[in-house]
Design a protein around this motif. Structure first.
Motif, short mmCIF file in Angstrom:
data_model
loop_
_atom_site.label_atom_id
_atom_site.label_comp_id
_atom_site.label_asym_id
_atom_site.label_seq_id
_atom_site.Cartn_x
_atom_site.Cartn_y
_atom_site.Cartn_z
N VAL A 198 0.86 -1.18 0.00
CA VAL A 198 0.00 0.00 0.00
C VAL A 198 0.90 1.23 0.00
O VAL A 198 1.76 1.38 0.88
CB VAL A 198 -0.93 0.03 1.22
CG1 VAL A 198 -1.84 1.28 1.15
CG2 VAL A 198 -1.79 -1.22 1.29
N ASP A 217 -0.36 -2.36 -4.68
CA ASP A 217 -1.73 -2.83 -4.92
C ASP A 217 -2.72 -1.68 -4.80
O ASP A 217 -3.73 -1.64 -5.47
CB ASP A 217 -2.08 -3.92 -3.90
CG ASP A 217 -1.09 -5.06 -3.93
OD1 ASP A 217 -0.94 -5.69 -4.99
OD2 ASP A 217 -0.45 -5.32 -2.89
N ARG A 218 -2.43 -0.75 -3.89
CA ARG A 218 -3.28 0.41 -3.69
C ARG A 218 -2.41 1.66 -3.60
O ARG A 218 -1.35 1.63 -2.96
CB ARG A 218 -4.09 0.28 -2.39
CG ARG A 218 -4.99 -0.95 -2.35
CD ARG A 218 -6.24 -0.77 -3.22
NE ARG A 218 -6.95 -2.03 -3.41
CZ ARG A 218 -7.76 -2.58 -2.53
NH1 ARG A 218 -7.97 -1.97 -1.37
NH2 ARG A 218 -8.36 -3.71 -2.79
N LEU A 220 -2.82 5.44 -2.34
CA LEU A 220 -3.64 6.42 -1.64
C LEU A 220 -2.98 7.79 -1.79
O LEU A 220 -1.78 7.89 -2.01
CB LEU A 220 -3.75 6.07 -0.15
CG LEU A 220 -3.96 4.60 0.21
CD1 LEU A 220 -4.05 4.43 1.73
CD2 LEU A 220 -5.18 4.03 -0.48
N ASP A 267 -6.12 5.25 -6.20
CA ASP A 267 -7.28 4.46 -5.81
C ASP A 267 -8.16 5.15 -4.77
O ASP A 267 -9.36 4.87 -4.71
CB ASP A 267 -6.82 3.11 -5.25
CG ASP A 267 -6.00 2.33 -6.26
OD1 ASP A 267 -6.58 1.92 -7.28
OD2 ASP A 267 -4.78 2.14 -6.05
N GLN A 268 -7.59 6.01 -3.96
CA GLN A 268 -8.37 6.60 -2.88
C GLN A 268 -7.81 7.97 -2.49
O GLN A 268 -6.59 8.14 -2.39
CB GLN A 268 -8.34 5.67 -1.65
CG GLN A 268 -9.18 6.13 -0.48
CD GLN A 268 -9.13 5.15 0.68
OE1 GLN A 268 -8.62 4.02 0.55
NE2 GLN A 268 -9.65 5.55 1.82
N ALA A 291 -7.14 4.33 6.87
CA ALA A 291 -7.12 3.94 5.46
C ALA A 291 -6.15 2.78 5.23
O ALA A 291 -6.46 1.85 4.48
CB ALA A 291 -6.73 5.14 4.59
N ASP A 294 -7.74 -0.42 6.67
CA ASP A 294 -8.85 -0.90 5.83
C ASP A 294 -8.33 -1.58 4.57
O ASP A 294 -8.83 -2.65 4.17
CB ASP A 294 -9.76 0.27 5.44
CG ASP A 294 -10.54 0.82 6.63
OD1 ASP A 294 -10.61 0.14 7.67
OD2 ASP A 294 -11.06 1.96 6.52
N ASN A 295 -7.34 -0.97 3.92
CA ASN A 295 -6.82 -1.54 2.68
C ASN A 295 -6.05 -2.84 2.94
O ASN A 295 -6.15 -3.79 2.16
CB ASN A 295 -5.93 -0.53 1.97
CG ASN A 295 -6.73 0.50 1.18
OD1 ASN A 295 -7.15 0.24 0.06
ND2 ASN A 295 -6.94 1.67 1.77
N GLU A 298 -8.42 -5.77 3.36
CA GLU A 298 -8.92 -6.29 2.08
C GLU A 298 -7.85 -7.08 1.35
O GLU A 298 -8.11 -8.17 0.82
CB GLU A 298 -9.40 -5.14 1.21
CG GLU A 298 -10.62 -4.40 1.75
CD GLU A 298 -11.02 -3.24 0.87
OE1 GLU A 298 -10.55 -3.18 -0.28
OE2 GLU A 298 -11.80 -2.38 1.32
N LEU A 299 -6.64 -6.55 1.31
CA LEU A 299 -5.57 -7.20 0.55
C LEU A 299 -5.11 -8.50 1.20
O LEU A 299 -4.69 -9.44 0.51
CB LEU A 299 -4.38 -6.25 0.40
CG LEU A 299 -4.64 -5.01 -0.47
CD1 LEU A 299 -3.50 -4.02 -0.35
CD2 LEU A 299 -4.86 -5.41 -1.93
#
Length: 327
Positions: A198, A217-218, A220, A267-268, A291, A294-295, A298-299
């Motif tokens: 992240v 992967d994400r 922010l 992504d966010q 944040a 949370d990410n 999910e991952l």
């Protein structure tokens, strides 16, 4: 011994707020000296100040967002890491004879989970900025980052990166030491890592210096952060031969969080406290930490192969466009 009060660093567009705050304080002092109750008027002025702050920071131009992103009191990588982690131990060195202070990293715990955290680190004053090359990492910094990420991959720890740099170190020595190769190596290898990654843009993020730790992967991005291929000043100097046209370049570069979210680059968007992250660092820390948690939640549910495939597809989509025929 006399002491000096630390004055806030005001940006140009914040001056009306400072003038209103001074007026409120003057009225309050006069009321106390004369024994007059002006609490109603004070409340009205404070409400007006809050409204004005919301109006100003709700309609910032790209160049104004850049000023906020570069604010010297904006929270840095180490500020965030130390505030969000349950435990933290900084690790040093690229194992090739270098330890770059402009790119820091180490191991810690976030929400009880072991993680590796790393990012660009600027200084708080001129002396510290010089020591940290103003957050511009050398090739050794990117090699240190990759060493830490490989360590994370080996032991199954998610990777969190914090991006805040005007670019990689632009010196002849850095080029001789393989700056381009070090960044390119990171780009390639980050795609192959099994663990969740992240990345968060916390300030300014420019050029390959930012890309070198932003393959994840994400991705922010804070509301007033900026992220693009080149600084507006350099862009203006190249396109218009005039660095003074940086505000114009900032607008066309599409470097703000809303622009990048619309383009599918990030992504966010992480909302900032009214007035920017520097006005309420703890508020910004709370937003970022939640944040990240949370990410990661999910991952962590995905298999390594799924994450790698999603990561690949995410970046393959960037830059895709459709040509429309006029016939």
């Amino acid at each position: 011994m006399a002491t000096t009060e630390r004055k806030p660093l005001l940006l140009d567009f914040e001056k009306p707020l400072a003038e209103l705050a001074t007026r409120i304080e003057q009225i309050r002092q006069l009321a106390e000296e004369n024994g007059v109750d002006v609490s109603g008027q004070i409340r009205q002025l404070e409400a007006r100040a809050m409204q004005l702050r919301e109006e100003i920071f709700g309609s910032l131009s790209p160049s104004q967002r850049l000023q906020v992103a570069r604010h010297p009191r904006r929270p840095s990588t180490l500020d965030y890491i130390q505030a969000i982690s349950d435990e933290w131990m900084e690790l040093h060195g690229d194992r090739c004879g270098s330890n770059d202070p402009a790119l820091v990293g180490g191991v810690g715990r976030l929400g009880g989970q072991p993680v590796v955290m790393l990012g660009n680190q600027k200084g708080r004053d001129t002396k510290d900025n010089i020591a940290r090359n103003f957050g511009m990492a050398s090739p050794g910094g990117y090699r240190k980052a990759m060493r830490l990420m490989e360590h994370a991959n080996k032991f199954g720890m998610p990777i969190l990166t914090f991006i805040d740099t005007p670019g990689a170190l632009p010196t002849v020595v850095a080029e001789r030491q393989g700056a381009g190769e070090a960044i390119a190596y990171n780009l390639r290898e980050m795609f192959s890592l099994d663990v969740p990654i992240v990345c968060a843009v916390i300030g300014e993020a420019f050029s390959g210096g930012a890309l070198g730790i932003s393959i994840g992967d994400r991705l922010l991005m804070f509301e007033h952060a900026v992220y693009t291929v080149i600084t507006p000043e350099a862009c203006a100097a190249i396109l218009w031969k005039d660095a003074a046209k940086a505000p114009q370049a900032a607008a066309v570069l599409k470097m703000t969080a809303p622009d990048l979210k619309h383009l599918g680059i990030i992504d966010q968007i992480l909302p900032e406290p009214i007035g920017g992250a520097h006005s309420d660092p703890l508020g910004a820390v709370t937003t970022l930490k939640q944040a990240l948690l949370d990410n990661l939640e999910e991952l962590n549910r995905l298999a390594p192969s799924e994450r790698r495939q999603m990561r690949y597809e995410k970046f393959r989509k960037i830059g895709v466009f459709t040509e429309l025929s006029h016939s």
